[in-house]
Design a protein around this motif. Structure first.
Motif, PDB file in Angstrom:
ATOM      1  N   MET A 174      18.899   5.654  94.557  1.00 10.88           N
ATOM      2  CA  MET A 174      18.258   5.410  95.850  1.00 10.88           C
ATOM      3  C   MET A 174      18.378   6.643  96.742  1.00 10.88           C
ATOM      4  SD  MET A 174      19.050   2.483  98.734  1.00 10.88           S
ATOM      5  CE  MET A 174      18.657   1.116  97.645  1.00 10.88           C
ATOM      6  N   LEU A 175      19.535   7.269  96.721  1.00 14.29           N
ATOM      7  CA  LEU A 175      19.747   8.457  97.548  1.00 14.29           C
ATOM      8  C   LEU A 175      18.786   9.570  97.138  1.00 14.29           C
ATOM      9  CD1 LEU A 175      21.421   9.689  99.803  1.00 14.29           C
ATOM     10  CD2 LEU A 175      23.164  10.302  98.119  1.00 14.29           C
ATOM     11  N   LEU A 176      18.592   9.756  95.845  1.00 10.39           N
ATOM     12  CA  LEU A 176      17.681  10.797  95.373  1.00 10.39           C
ATOM     13  C   LEU A 176      16.221  10.448  95.643  1.00 10.39           C
ATOM     14  CD1 LEU A 176      19.424  11.825  92.037  1.00 10.39           C
ATOM     15  CD2 LEU A 176      19.131  13.237  94.088  1.00 10.39           C
ATOM     16  N   ARG A 177      15.887   9.156  95.670  1.00 11.38           N
ATOM     17  CA  ARG A 177      14.522   8.774  96.023  1.00 11.38           C
ATOM     18  C   ARG A 177      14.218   9.129  97.479  1.00 11.38           C
ATOM     19  NH1 ARG A 177      15.608   4.033  93.150  1.00 11.38           N
ATOM     20  NH2 ARG A 177      15.835   2.822  95.074  1.00 11.38           N
ATOM     21  N   LEU A 178      15.195   8.898  98.348  1.00 14.85           N
ATOM     22  CA  LEU A 178      14.992   9.147  99.773  1.00 14.85           C
ATOM     23  C   LEU A 178      15.202  10.604 100.155  1.00 14.85           C
ATOM     24  CD1 LEU A 178      16.737   5.960 101.210  1.00 14.85           C
ATOM     25  CD2 LEU A 178      14.295   6.345 100.888  1.00 14.85           C
ATOM     26  N   ALA A 179      15.986  11.327  99.373  1.00 11.80           N
ATOM     27  CA  ALA A 179      16.237  12.755  99.620  1.00 11.80           C
ATOM     28  C   ALA A 179      16.159  13.498  98.288  1.00 11.80           C
ATOM     29  CB  ALA A 179      17.602  12.960 100.270  1.00 11.80           C
ATOM     30  N   PRO A 180      14.953  13.658  97.732  1.00 12.76           N
ATOM     31  CA  PRO A 180      14.814  14.263  96.403  1.00 12.76           C
ATOM     32  C   PRO A 180      15.303  15.706  96.323  1.00 12.76           C
ATOM     33  CG  PRO A 180      12.669  13.951  97.457  1.00 12.76           C
ATOM     34  CD  PRO A 180      13.658  13.220  98.290  1.00 12.76           C
ATOM     35  N   ASP A 181      15.384  16.385  97.463  1.00 13.91           N
ATOM     36  CA  ASP A 181      15.894  17.756  97.482  1.00 13.91           C
ATOM     37  C   ASP A 181      17.360  17.794  97.918  1.00 13.91           C
ATOM     38  OD1 ASP A 181      15.438  16.931 100.066  1.00 13.91           O
ATOM     39  OD2 ASP A 181      14.442  18.769 100.719  1.00 13.91           O
ATOM     40  N   LEU A 182      18.092  16.760  97.586  1.00 11.07           N
ATOM     41  CA  LEU A 182      19.481  16.618  98.028  1.00 11.07           C
ATOM     42  C   LEU A 182      20.335  17.833  97.697  1.00 11.07           C
ATOM     43  CD1 LEU A 182      21.638  14.746  99.282  1.00 11.07           C
ATOM     44  CD2 LEU A 182      22.006  13.782  97.001  1.00 11.07           C
ATOM     45  N   HIS A 183      20.123  18.437  96.526  1.00 10.64           N
ATOM     46  CA  HIS A 183      20.936  19.588  96.129  1.00 10.64           C
ATOM     47  C   HIS A 183      20.726  20.801  97.040  1.00 10.64           C
ATOM     48  CE1 HIS A 183      21.221  17.264  92.355  1.00 10.64           C
ATOM     49  NE2 HIS A 183      22.349  17.915  92.177  1.00 10.64           N
ATOM     50  N   GLN A 184      19.632  20.817  97.766  1.00  6.19           N
ATOM     51  CA  GLN A 184      19.356  21.933  98.670  1.00  6.19           C
ATOM     52  C   GLN A 184      19.855  21.667 100.082  1.00  6.19           C
ATOM     53  OE1 GLN A 184      15.118  22.786  98.477  1.00  6.19           O
ATOM     54  NE2 GLN A 184      15.072  22.296  96.288  1.00  6.19           N
TER      55      GLN A 184
END
Length: 274
Positions: A215-225
């Protein structure tokens, strides 16, 4: 689109006014000027300095309240929810907690015109010390308060930062600042706001359930950046820590303030448990 170079801060005020600012760790009395009902059990208390001083702090910091309740001196820490870009007011946003001595006292007794003693500002969880061009503000419940201060400061300055804001609440009716957050997202093209509800409620069609890695990656797909600024109750924090560890986020890209727990960048505020 807002001009990314149009900005202002407390440093724009004349030196004579800067000398009248709230000093770090100094105690002073503040006067309650207004009370805002954010949800059925969350209120924002708006203060001004009884001395007439302006407030100088970093977005994300907290203050310590010194109160006398039933003849006993009590102290509690609350994050500042207002931004430093509005130095004439200081706001805390408090959820009424069952059995919470101070939260219930504030809701039941503090009224406009009343003075209370505060100390601060305090805390290393703040945007001045931990800056980022691509912040992710992630909060649960009462943990919204310090990241709301950060978001308000950035949008007041029309900073141009690439901002994602994700807040987790029990139901749609429990989302503090919902109207303001939706208005900011509509006004600023660089601000993306998402809500997650853990329980079903009327007319809610957004993301449901407890936050997890997918869910976190769906809402913030550029999380690693991004650099994450995370705050909430301890159970929420444990879940988020597990998520970012599994995803592989570098420790340098993760900062937290944990209400009621010992983990974080500073002594934690207690507004979720007091």
């Amino acid at each position: 689109m807002m001009n990314a170079h149009a900005s202002f801060s407390t440093t724009d005020f004349a030196p004579a006014m800067r000398q009248r600012q709230w000093a770090e760790s100094a105690k002073q009395f503040v006067r309650c000027r207004r009370i805002i009902d954010d949800t059925s059990d969350v209120r924002t208390f708006v203060f001004s300095a009884a001395s007439g001083h302006m407030f100088s702090f970093s977005a994300g910091q907290y203050l310590v309240l010194h109160l006398t309740i039933d003849g006993t001196r009590v102290t509690r820490s609350y994050s500042v929810s207002s931004p430093p870009t509005r130095p004439l007011d200081l706001q805390i946003t408090v959820k009424r907690v069952k059995g919470g001595l101070v939260s219930n006292w504030l809701h039941d007794n503090l009224r406009p015109g009343h003075d209370i003693e505060i100390e601060g500002p305090v805390g290393r969880f703040n945007f001045d010390d931990l800056p980022s061009e691509k912040p992710l503000f992630l909060s649960g419940g009462s943990g919204i308060t310090p990241v709301m201060s950060m978001l308000r400061a950035l949008t007041d300055r029309a900073s141009g930062h690439d901002i994602r804001f994700i807040h987790c609440a029990r139901t749609a009716n429990d989302i503090a600042f919902r109207s303001e957050l939706e208005a900011l997202a509509a006004r600023f093209s660089n601000v993306d706001v998402s809500f997650i509800c853990t329980q079903e409620g009327s007319a809610w069609q957004g993301p449901m359930g407890r936050i997890d890695g997918p869910m976190l990656l769906r809402l913030a797909p550029d999380l690693h950046q991004r650099t994450s600024y995370v705050c909430g109750p301890e159970r929420f924090m444990q879940t988020v820590r597990a998520c970012v560890a599994e995803i592989g986020i570098a420790p340098s890209q993760y900062h937290e303030e944990s209400f009621g727990g010992a983990v974080g960048n500073s002594m934690p505020p207690q507004s979720a448990a007091a």
